[in-house]
Scaffold this active site. Sequence first.
Site, short mmCIF file in Angstrom:
data_model
loop_
_atom_site.label_atom_id
_atom_site.label_comp_id
_atom_site.label_asym_id
_atom_site.label_seq_id
_atom_site.Cartn_x
_atom_site.Cartn_y
_atom_site.Cartn_z
N LYS A 67 46.37 -65.69 -17.21
CA LYS A 67 45.94 -67.06 -17.30
C LYS A 67 46.73 -67.96 -16.35
O LYS A 67 46.15 -68.75 -15.59
CB LYS A 67 46.13 -67.52 -18.75
N THR A 68 48.03 -67.83 -16.39
CA THR A 68 48.84 -68.70 -15.55
C THR A 68 48.58 -68.43 -14.08
O THR A 68 48.56 -69.33 -13.25
CB THR A 68 50.33 -68.51 -15.88
N ASP A 259 46.49 -76.82 -19.79
CA ASP A 259 46.92 -75.52 -20.29
C ASP A 259 46.92 -75.55 -21.82
O ASP A 259 47.10 -76.61 -22.41
CB ASP A 259 48.33 -75.25 -19.76
N GLU A 260 46.73 -74.42 -22.45
CA GLU A 260 46.79 -74.32 -23.92
C GLU A 260 45.88 -75.35 -24.59
O GLU A 260 46.30 -76.06 -25.51
CB GLU A 260 48.23 -74.52 -24.42
N GLN A 290 44.35 -68.04 -30.29
CA GLN A 290 45.79 -68.26 -30.36
C GLN A 290 46.13 -69.67 -30.81
O GLN A 290 47.22 -70.17 -30.53
CB GLN A 290 46.43 -67.98 -29.00
N ARG A 644 51.88 -59.71 -28.38
CA ARG A 644 53.13 -59.89 -27.62
C ARG A 644 53.63 -58.56 -27.09
O ARG A 644 54.43 -58.51 -26.18
CB ARG A 644 54.25 -60.51 -28.47
#
Length: 806
Positions: A67-68, A259-260, A290, A644
């Site tokens: 994503k980043t 973002d997010e 998430q 994770r």
Amino acid sequence: MRGYGAGMSNFDDSDAFEAAAAPVPLSQRAIGARPVPYLDGLNPAQRAAVEALDGPVLLLAGAGTGKTRALTTRIAHLLNLGRARPGQILAVTFTNKAAREMKERVARLLGEAVEGMPWLGTFHSISVKILRRHAELIGDGELHLKPSFTILDTDDQIRLLRQLILAGNIDEKRWPARQLAHLIDSWKNRCLSPSQLPRGEERAFDGWGGRLYAAYQRRLLELNATDFGDLLMHCVHLFQAHPDVLRSWQDRFRYILVDEYQDTNVAQYMWLRLLASAHRNICCVGDDDQSIYGWRGAEVGNILRFESDFPGAQVIRLEQNYRSTPHILAAASGLIAANRGRLGKTLWTEVEGGEKVRLIGHWDSEAEARWIGEEIEAFHGGHRAALGRRNLNDIAILVRASHQMRAFEDRFMTIGLPYRVIGGPRFYERAEIRDAMAYFRLAVSPADDLAFERIVNVPKRGLGEKAVQTIQREARERNLSLLEGAVSTVATGALGGKGAAALRQFTEAMGRWHADALDSRVSHVELAERILDESGYTAMWQNDKSPDAPGRLDNLKELVKALEEFENLQGFLEHVALVMDNDSGEQTDEVSIMTLHAAKGLEYPIVFLPGWEDGLFPSQRSMDESGLKGLEEERRLAYVGITRGRELVTISFAGNRRMYGQWQSSLPSRFIDELPEDHVEVLTPPGLYGGGYGAAAQPFAPSAIHERAAQSDVYNSPGWKRMQQRSAERAQPVHRTPIVIDAEPAARFSVGDRVFHQKFGNGTIMGIAEDTLTVEFATGFKTIKAGYVQPASQAGSGGAMDDVPF
DNA sequence: GTGTGAGCAATTTTT
DNA sequence: TTGCTCACAC
């Protein structure tokens, strides 16, 4: 504060692009005229995300899908094509860390040709920048903000509210300031000013909510201060009330990236919508699966609604995962499938093989900690052939609630296993840092009453509550700040000899520091050191014998060192409230322990997920307070936890856990039943669930993990069945409570009994642990000493009070 | 005004 | 069990 101004020159990695990044004038590069190296290596979805520049775009980016990378490449692409200059791109994140990371990566993609991006930052830091330019427009005619406004943190906020509560003659015990702070926060999260509160809500907090809120906002203006929530809310109100101002910012930000997005609250949503409404070039990146911050105002609805909010939006899914093995992904996907109202994504990977997710039950939480400790030692020693010898840095333990950490800390301390706890109190929240900052604040702005109150008697100067009241009275009567009031109090002799002398000394010293703070010839770093020394603050900790005193002194040194990065104290104070974090560099090899919330965005090769027990995880409180919504958020948290892990994820639960000093028994989490059986390896524990060692039945046969993949009926789960069976053995009714407490029951009660409590009325016993009962009343679950309830049929006899067992 | 013990409550956390 | 607030004694 690290990364402020610096951090744009991180070229340590050898991406092919970096060497090639020549500062060719951006405007001369035609679209598609030549291959753009940074696009190489993107998968098709990522590439689509980078190239869909115009109009609204929702980028659904699953865990570990790059994503980043997509986001930063998109920024690079915008710049490279000459669509926007760095100052015309608004890129918002939630944390400073994320903002820092993005800055570094964009810089890395583009080479040194690009100046830092001024509008890449957190919602809050960008809002502050905007607000400082229009501060005068916030407030009413007579009272408004000044550009130098300060930002209160939670602590200041609560102290201020406490004063207002006391001033209103409200019982602070029944109506604590903390609760009011929450309430006000939740209003601000929804962008509701005092006059906009819906009917009814203003009556919250014993009828005082709306009035206290209004008083608080007024007080903040008087103090020329805002709290965190104000930053967003003021911005939105500014935009709404001043179309010209809004227009100017809309014109400036030609492209918006978020973002997010799943974590945005109503205020942030409005903020974004206002800014994007003109050109609609907004790209929101997020993952509805998430979303784990509903409890602090995040609205999953924002991301779920995106397509209707922005008609014509493109939705791009990043589903190829570059982090985890297929088993881990399958386990996570299987689990999250039980949630409703998802946008839907299926993570996949090209990687093959790998270990299944491991599942193990333990007798109690200590055994769990012991076992995990041994496992970690084995990995560290290289005794797990498949995984090789691992650094402790490769390993993380992710817990639901921070109290679970203790068991691990205790155990690791005993066996000498190095660990670090991530999260916990932030640097700037520590008392010594806040004290020191209050000194600095007062030296810079003598009218900062909150700072004055905080430190007037720290270190102890014999100026207690009474002295402060005298000063406050003086200040109020003469309309002065507290510091001025203190000077006046000394002058008029309103304070007794000893106190007056101490106060005089304090005000005089503060006067000197203030003069020095304004004097550009005085080094602010030296001034800071001098303030701490002359005030006796450093000495206070030097004389302190408690074990954490040396650490506090270290923190103070670090604080002073941090000052060096700024021009002066003012500059430091303006930024510090938003920027300080406690990311200490990680050189040492240690196991990481943190909460699941703190783990979002991180990844580790080896992950342990302990404490999967119903009531703990999913948390009983979440379910009680938010029902199905709460449960689904807990499930997303589980999803975050599993995803994770890169190579190996181990889930565990304990049959007994010590909570608040008492042993309570519990059942495996319903989430365990939702894991797809094919991707889980059950490590059979000996003697689980009171069967004793060598009990015949395996408490957890693989086939029992997940009997029906599609059906997610918890009432059919093994855990549930076991509970039913147990209840049946005692010929007691079955209840929908996940925690069953089955230590020695208090003699006169059994699970299922109806009981009466003076305050809560009639209820049903759901669990018994020694002399403590868990009772379900009409109002919810309560844990109560057996002595305070009596059998419902005999209510009023009072007999139960006299012979409490134990 | 400051230091001590009883009583009470107890997720998750960024800015 | 712990950590905090409050009431009380010096």
